[in-house]
Design a protein around this motif. Structure first.
Motif, PDB file in Angstrom:
ATOM      1  N   ASN A 110       8.551   0.403  -9.817  1.00  0.00           N
ATOM      2  CA  ASN A 110       8.980   0.290  -8.425  1.00  0.00           C
ATOM      3  C   ASN A 110       8.794   1.581  -7.617  1.00  0.00           C
ATOM      4  N   GLN A 163       5.661  -2.305   2.533  1.00  0.00           N
ATOM      5  CA  GLN A 163       5.685  -3.774   2.510  1.00  0.00           C
ATOM      6  C   GLN A 163       6.154  -4.295   1.155  1.00  0.00           C
ATOM      7  N   ARG A 164       5.821  -3.580   0.109  1.00  0.00           N
ATOM      8  CA  ARG A 164       6.214  -4.007  -1.232  1.00  0.00           C
ATOM      9  C   ARG A 164       7.577  -3.457  -1.646  1.00  0.00           C
ATOM     10  N   LYS A 165       8.212  -2.757  -0.725  1.00  0.00           N
ATOM     11  CA  LYS A 165       9.580  -2.274  -0.912  1.00  0.00           C
ATOM     12  C   LYS A 165       9.739  -1.382  -2.158  1.00  0.00           C
ATOM     13  N   ASP A 192      -5.534  -4.371  -4.272  1.00  0.00           N
ATOM     14  CA  ASP A 192      -5.047  -4.192  -2.909  1.00  0.00           C
ATOM     15  C   ASP A 192      -4.596  -2.751  -2.648  1.00  0.00           C
ATOM     16  N   LYS A 203       1.391  -0.245   2.783  1.00  0.00           N
ATOM     17  CA  LYS A 203       1.364  -1.221   1.685  1.00  0.00           C
ATOM     18  C   LYS A 203       2.554  -0.994   0.747  1.00  0.00           C
ATOM     19  N   ASP A 234      -4.345  -4.211  -9.616  1.00  0.00           N
ATOM     20  CA  ASP A 234      -3.982  -4.540  -8.242  1.00  0.00           C
ATOM     21  C   ASP A 234      -4.957  -3.874  -7.282  1.00  0.00           C
TER      22      ASP A 234
END
Length: 140
Positions: free
Chosen positions: A65, A97-99, A43, A94, A41
């Protein structure tokens, strides 16, 4: 200063920056982790640009998570200018945003000197994940 996601053309300047700032053993570990994270990833790898060059990088990852700040590096000539804090905040956004359920700081021996940076941003000792994988070498 511009913060943006890592691009392939950043590889050479980033490796030069890491070689300047990190110890040799930390550099070797970080390059391996950077390569793995870029495959998983990209990002979550953010660079800071100033004066038309890469002056900082932060590498993050998400596992189960949970968001992890893995490694941060800022060029010596650019330290103490808020670049590290900006990189941490950018990656935090970031993660939000991805919780992710929790954000942790990887607190390996290489990161110990910069833990005060994270503390200045509100992270506490309970947010520092210390890995004891090195201990298994002694027992095996």
């Amino acid at each position: 200063m511009l913060l943006r996601t890592f691009q392939l053309s950043d590889y050479a300047p980033v490796t030069e920056l890491l070689a300047e700032v990190l110890t040799e053993s930390c550099y070797d570990e970080t390059i391996g982790a950077l390569a793995r994270q870029l495959k998983w990833d990209s990002d979550l790898v953010t660079v800071a640009e100033a004066d038309e060059q890469i002056v900082g990088i932060i590498i993050g990852t998400i596992d189960n998570n949970k968001g992890y700040y893995y490694r941060i590096a800022v060029g010596q000539a650019y330290q103490r200018r808020g670049i590290g804090k900006a990189l941490v905040e950018n990656l935090k956004q970031k993660f939000v945003q991805r919780k992710v359920s929790r954000i942790l700081v990887t607190a390996d021996p290489h990161n110990e000197p910069i833990l005060p940076l994270y503390e200045s941003l509100g992270y506490r000792a309970t947010d520092f994940l210390r890995s004891f994988s090195k201990l298994s070498i002694m027992n095996g």
